[in-house]
Every structure is written in C-alpha cells, then in structure tokens.
Write a protein that holds these residues in place. Structure first.
Motif, mmCIF file in Angstrom:
data_model
loop_
_atom_site.group_PDB
_atom_site.id
_atom_site.type_symbol
_atom_site.label_atom_id
_atom_site.label_comp_id
_atom_site.label_asym_id
_atom_site.label_seq_id
_atom_site.Cartn_x
_atom_site.Cartn_y
_atom_site.Cartn_z
ATOM 1 N N MET A 1 0.834 -1.117 -0.204
ATOM 2 C CA MET A 1 -0.203 -0.097 0.155
ATOM 3 C C MET A 1 0.960 1.235 -0.122
ATOM 4 O O MET A 1 1.767 1.547 0.906
ATOM 5 C CB MET A 1 -0.711 -0.087 1.302
ATOM 6 C CG MET A 1 -1.970 -1.160 1.085
ATOM 7 S SD MET A 1 -3.330 -0.730 0.056
ATOM 8 C CE MET A 1 -4.017 0.677 0.939
ATOM 9 N N THR A 2 0.827 1.904 -1.077
ATOM 10 C CA THR A 2 1.531 3.226 -1.186
ATOM 11 C C THR A 2 0.189 4.395 -0.808
ATOM 12 O O THR A 2 -0.705 4.446 -0.911
ATOM 13 C CB THR A 2 2.122 3.515 -2.459
ATOM 14 O OG1 THR A 2 1.192 3.657 -3.548
ATOM 15 C CG2 THR A 2 2.917 2.232 -2.653
ATOM 16 N N ARG A 3 1.042 5.624 -0.673
ATOM 17 C CA ARG A 3 0.107 6.902 -0.549
ATOM 18 C C ARG A 3 -0.842 6.860 -1.616
ATOM 19 O O ARG A 3 -2.035 7.369 -1.609
ATOM 20 C CB ARG A 3 0.949 8.145 -0.415
ATOM 21 C CG ARG A 3 1.778 8.163 0.777
ATOM 22 C CD ARG A 3 2.464 9.663 0.985
ATOM 23 N NE ARG A 3 3.331 9.814 2.100
ATOM 24 C CZ ARG A 3 4.494 9.433 2.138
ATOM 25 N NH1 ARG A 3 5.089 8.967 1.152
ATOM 26 N NH2 ARG A 3 5.099 9.723 3.305
ATOM 27 N N ILE A 4 -0.454 6.606 -3.019
ATOM 28 C CA ILE A 4 -0.872 6.714 -4.227
ATOM 29 C C ILE A 4 -2.393 5.605 -4.196
ATOM 30 O O ILE A 4 -3.386 5.945 -4.439
ATOM 31 C CB ILE A 4 -0.247 6.176 -5.422
ATOM 32 C CG1 ILE A 4 1.007 7.313 -5.760
ATOM 33 C CG2 ILE A 4 -0.955 6.074 -6.578
ATOM 34 C CD1 ILE A 4 1.855 6.979 -6.689
ATOM 35 N N THR A 5 -1.944 4.380 -3.734
ATOM 36 C CA THR A 5 -3.091 3.332 -3.716
ATOM 37 C C THR A 5 -4.171 3.956 -2.434
ATOM 38 O O THR A 5 -5.474 4.002 -2.737
ATOM 39 C CB THR A 5 -2.542 2.009 -3.132
ATOM 40 O OG1 THR A 5 -1.495 1.571 -3.903
ATOM 41 C CG2 THR A 5 -3.749 1.088 -3.378
ATOM 42 N N THR A 6 -3.484 4.415 -1.460
ATOM 43 C CA THR A 6 -4.584 4.894 -0.194
ATOM 44 C C THR A 6 -5.348 6.193 -1.100
ATOM 45 O O THR A 6 -6.599 6.224 -0.657
ATOM 46 C CB THR A 6 -3.716 5.280 0.787
ATOM 47 O OG1 THR A 6 -3.122 4.351 1.223
ATOM 48 C CG2 THR A 6 -4.656 5.757 2.157
ATOM 49 N N THR A 7 -4.832 6.813 -1.692
ATOM 50 C CA THR A 7 -5.410 8.189 -2.229
ATOM 51 C C THR A 7 -6.667 7.830 -3.174
ATOM 52 O O THR A 7 -7.735 8.386 -3.069
ATOM 53 C CB THR A 7 -4.577 9.177 -2.870
ATOM 54 O OG1 THR A 7 -3.696 9.669 -1.821
ATOM 55 C CG2 THR A 7 -5.300 10.113 -3.576
#
Length: 263
Positions: A1-7
């Motif tokens: 999970m990266t910030r991109i996925t979370t966003t």
C-alpha cells in the motif's frame, strides 16, 4: 500500500476523481518552487507530479521545456529535487509525490542509490517516459522492489496487442496520454478519451488518469467525468513562466481542482 493506492481508495469511496498537478522542480528557483508545491494540496491537488529537470526533454512541449531550462539555470539538480521532496514532507505526510522525467539523471546517479534516497525522501512513484517495458529490469522492477509505484504511459496508438506489455509491471495508476504529440499541443476530448479509459481500466485493474491537453476548469471536469483522474501540467507551468505570483498560480490550480472534483 502506497500513498497513491490509499489516495485512490479514498477518492473512490468519496465518489470523485483525482486532480493531479504537474510542476517542474526548481522552477523558477528552489524556494519559489517549494512554496508552490507546498500550496498545491490546499489548492485541491490530490497527487503531485514533480518534474525532474533534464537538458533534453524530448516528450515535452515548449512550456515544460522552458520550465526545465529555468530550473537548470537556477541550479536545480536531481539531488536538490529530492531535497525539495524532503522539505515538502516536513509539513505533509499524506499527499502522494510522483517524480516524472527521463532516465539519464537517474542512471548517472545510480539506480540503487537513487531509489534508496527517493524512498527516504518520501517519493511514492515514478514516471520515466523514455524507458519502454522492454527495459523493465533497468528501473521499473527495482523501483517496485523498493516500494515505489512505477506508472506507465499509454497513448492513443497503444493497441490491444501492445497494451498487455505496457501494463505488465505498472502499478499505482496508468497515465493515459489523451493526444498524439508533445505536452501542451492540443486539447483533450472527453468523448474520444472515454472508451480508451474503459479499455485500459478493464485490462489493468488500475485507476486511469488522463493528461495532456487539459487547460481549463471545464476540460478538467469533462475529463474527470470519464476517468479516475485529470492531470494538468503545461497550463500551470505556463503561469509560473509568465511570472505570476504564488497566490495567482494556486488560485488557478484551485479553479481546475474545483472543475475536476465537480465531475
């Protein structure tokens, strides 16, 4: 999970598309560039693409080429770009940062060293426009192992035979280039974009963000209505080049974000 996925998961739950901004690191100088980047989330940017200045930006139009020249003339380097990300992260631990540019500066620095420093600085993903899928061992696969998303570009000429190769190691999202040609050279058309976004989304299972040719709040809204995100770069960079104040640049960004989020 990266910030991109979370966003993207958060935006999907909210029922809206992402607004993605591109600015050139160090344009017109380090301090002003940092000021603009720090202001982007408050102006509505969900994801920030940060250009890595390079002397031969073959895929970019005049506005982004000039932005890169201004940054280089002001002393911007890849190391200072990573420093800008570190400074941004002092006040923002949530907004995804994607470095976008060309392979030569990364190769010159050394892939392993670059990836280690980028991850430590708070970079979430990479878009490297001159590395095709056939060269995935160079940077794409090492970047994924280092925890960074590697975002690939698809274009109107990426047919069904080529698309699986383009998507094979892509993560985070797919960047769909809405027009043929260089950045800033034409206007995006939502009717033409919609079926391509659906085709790529079905093939990848990833969000699809559309860039190139989005210059107004209305066009951001139209594209965001058929895609998972709208990307604006040249129109923002041109305001910096025209000498507009930080407040004016961020006000323009806010109008674009409002358009994208209204879709």
């Amino acid at each position: 999970m990266t910030r991109i996925t979370t966003t993207f998961e958060r935006l999907q739950a909210e029922g809206r598309s992402a607004f993605v901004t591109f600015v050139m690191a160090g344009d017109p100088d380090f301090d002003r560039s940092l000021e603009i980047v720090q202001g982007l989330p408050g102006a509505g940017a969900d994801i920030i693409e940060l250009g890595m200045p390079f002397t031969d930006p073959m895929a970019d139009g005049p506005a982004i080429q000039l932005a890169g020249q201004r940054a280089l003339e002001a002393g911007m380097t890849l190391d200072r770009t990573l420093e800008l990300v570190r400074r941004f992260r002092e006040g923002d631990s949530d907004t995804p940062i994607v470095l976008m540019g060309y392979y030569n500066p990364i190769y010159s620095k050394g892939v392993d060293r670059f990836l280690a420093e980028a991850g430590a600085a708070g970079v979430d993903g990479l878009i490297v426009v001159d590395l095709p899928p056939e060269e995935d061992e160079e940077l794409c696969i090492p970047a994924q192992k280092a925890g960074l998303n590697f975002i690939r570009l698809a274009t109107p000429t990426t047919d069904d035979r080529r698309l699986p190769r383009v998507l094979q190691n892509t993560s985070g999202f797919v960047y769909y280039v809405s027009i043929t040609g260089i950045t800033g050279s034409a206007s995006a058309n939502a009717d033409a974009v919609a079926p391509e976004v659906a085709r790529i989304r079905d093939a990848s299972g990833l969000p699809v963000c559309v860039g190139f040719g989005i210059k107004t709040a209305d066009s951001a809204r139209d594209i965001a209505s058929v895609a998972d995100g709208a990307v604006v770069g040249s129109a923002i960079v041109s305001m910096v080049g025209d000498g507009k104040s930080t407040d004016e640049v961020l006000g323009f960004v806010r109008s674009l974000a409002d358009g994208a989020h209204a879709a």
